[in-house]
Scaffold this motif. Structure first.
Motif, PDB file in Angstrom:
ATOM      1  N   SER A   3      85.525  26.234 122.216  1.00  0.00           N
ATOM      2  CA  SER A   3      84.379  25.645 122.901  1.00  0.00           C
ATOM      3  C   SER A   3      83.107  25.862 122.106  1.00  0.00           C
ATOM      4  O   SER A   3      83.042  26.700 121.228  1.00  0.00           O
ATOM      5  CB  SER A   3      84.222  26.249 124.288  1.00  0.00           C
ATOM      6  OG  SER A   3      84.005  27.630 124.167  1.00  0.00           O
ATOM      7  N   GLU A  13      81.167  22.400 125.696  1.00  0.00           N
ATOM      8  CA  GLU A  13      82.288  21.552 125.356  1.00  0.00           C
ATOM      9  C   GLU A  13      83.507  22.425 125.135  1.00  0.00           C
ATOM     10  O   GLU A  13      83.412  23.514 124.577  1.00  0.00           O
ATOM     11  CB  GLU A  13      81.980  20.717 124.120  1.00  0.00           C
ATOM     12  CG  GLU A  13      80.840  19.746 124.366  1.00  0.00           C
ATOM     13  CD  GLU A  13      80.491  18.896 123.161  1.00  0.00           C
ATOM     14  OE1 GLU A  13      81.208  18.974 122.142  1.00  0.00           O
ATOM     15  OE2 GLU A  13      79.523  18.145 123.257  1.00  0.00           O
ATOM     16  N   THR A  15      88.119  22.238 124.740  1.00  0.00           N
ATOM     17  CA  THR A  15      89.302  21.415 124.523  1.00  0.00           C
ATOM     18  C   THR A  15      90.506  22.052 125.197  1.00  0.00           C
ATOM     19  O   THR A  15      90.515  23.253 125.470  1.00  0.00           O
ATOM     20  CB  THR A  15      89.604  21.239 123.020  1.00  0.00           C
ATOM     21  OG1 THR A  15      89.816  22.524 122.430  1.00  0.00           O
ATOM     22  CG2 THR A  15      88.469  20.527 122.303  1.00  0.00           C
ATOM     23  N   ARG A  84      88.241  14.049 129.208  1.00  0.00           N
ATOM     24  CA  ARG A  84      88.915  13.007 128.436  1.00  0.00           C
ATOM     25  C   ARG A  84      90.399  13.319 128.382  1.00  0.00           C
ATOM     26  O   ARG A  84      90.793  14.473 128.240  1.00  0.00           O
ATOM     27  CB  ARG A  84      88.334  12.934 127.026  1.00  0.00           C
ATOM     28  CG  ARG A  84      86.888  12.453 126.989  1.00  0.00           C
ATOM     29  CD  ARG A  84      86.354  12.465 125.572  1.00  0.00           C
ATOM     30  NE  ARG A  84      87.253  11.796 124.647  1.00  0.00           N
ATOM     31  CZ  ARG A  84      87.030  10.588 124.124  1.00  0.00           C
ATOM     32  NH1 ARG A  84      85.947   9.921 124.436  1.00  0.00           N
ATOM     33  NH2 ARG A  84      87.897  10.068 123.291  1.00  0.00           N
ATOM     34  N   ARG A  88      89.497  16.657 125.602  1.00  0.00           N
ATOM     35  CA  ARG A  88      88.123  17.132 125.455  1.00  0.00           C
ATOM     36  C   ARG A  88      87.429  17.155 126.810  1.00  0.00           C
ATOM     37  O   ARG A  88      87.602  16.253 127.621  1.00  0.00           O
ATOM     38  CB  ARG A  88      87.348  16.249 124.495  1.00  0.00           C
ATOM     39  CG  ARG A  88      87.847  16.411 123.065  1.00  0.00           C
ATOM     40  CD  ARG A  88      87.010  15.636 122.092  1.00  0.00           C
ATOM     41  NE  ARG A  88      87.471  14.240 122.114  1.00  0.00           N
ATOM     42  CZ  ARG A  88      86.827  13.253 121.538  1.00  0.00           C
ATOM     43  NH1 ARG A  88      85.692  13.476 120.914  1.00  0.00           N
ATOM     44  NH2 ARG A  88      87.306  12.031 121.576  1.00  0.00           N
ATOM     45  N   ARG A  90      83.483  17.887 128.491  1.00  0.00           N
ATOM     46  CA  ARG A  90      82.061  18.135 128.289  1.00  0.00           C
ATOM     47  C   ARG A  90      81.456  18.451 129.650  1.00  0.00           C
ATOM     48  O   ARG A  90      81.614  17.701 130.599  1.00  0.00           O
ATOM     49  CB  ARG A  90      81.355  16.935 127.681  1.00  0.00           C
ATOM     50  CG  ARG A  90      79.841  17.196 127.568  1.00  0.00           C
ATOM     51  CD  ARG A  90      79.120  16.081 126.908  1.00  0.00           C
ATOM     52  NE  ARG A  90      79.450  16.151 125.484  1.00  0.00           N
ATOM     53  CZ  ARG A  90      79.225  15.156 124.643  1.00  0.00           C
ATOM     54  NH1 ARG A  90      78.718  14.038 125.056  1.00  0.00           N
ATOM     55  NH2 ARG A  90      79.530  15.295 123.374  1.00  0.00           N
TER      56      ARG A  90
END
Length: 104
Positions: A3, A13, A15, A84, A88, A90
């Motif tokens: 992140s 952010e 993943t 996403r 991902r 955010r």
């Protein structure tokens, strides 16, 4: 979950592996990190999004769309969250609303 964060605007952010990780758990961890609390310190997300739907969307995208990514957007715990299906996440402050008129 790798992140990055930007303390100036509380953007975070992260993943996750959509083939093996739970997207909903990754969302809770990312929002908790952005808020500075553990995932259990947040209210339940059920009021804004069905947590099972987050995982289902990622699983569906993996089965049907190959490399295309879909985005699920919602507000949770005072943040805007984009998930996403390519793994991902955010988390950011919602846009500031200003009462200023252009030219002021």
């Amino acid at each position: 979950m790798p992140s990055t964060s930007d303390p100036s605007d509380r953007r975070y952010e992260a993943t996750f592996d959509p083939a093996g990780d739970s997207a909903r758990e990754a969302v809770l961890e990312a929002v908790g990190a952005a808020a500075g609390v553990g995932p259990l310190g947040l209210g339940p997300p059920d009021a804004v999004v069905d947590p099972d739907a987050i995982d289902a969307l990622c699983a569906h995208a993996r089965r049907t769309d190959g490399n295309r990514a879909h985005i699920l957007r919602f507000s949770y715990a005072g943040f805007d969250v984009d998930v996403r299906t390519d793994g991902r996440i955010r988390v950011s402050d919602p846009p500031a609303t200003s009462g200023a008129v252009a030219g002021d």
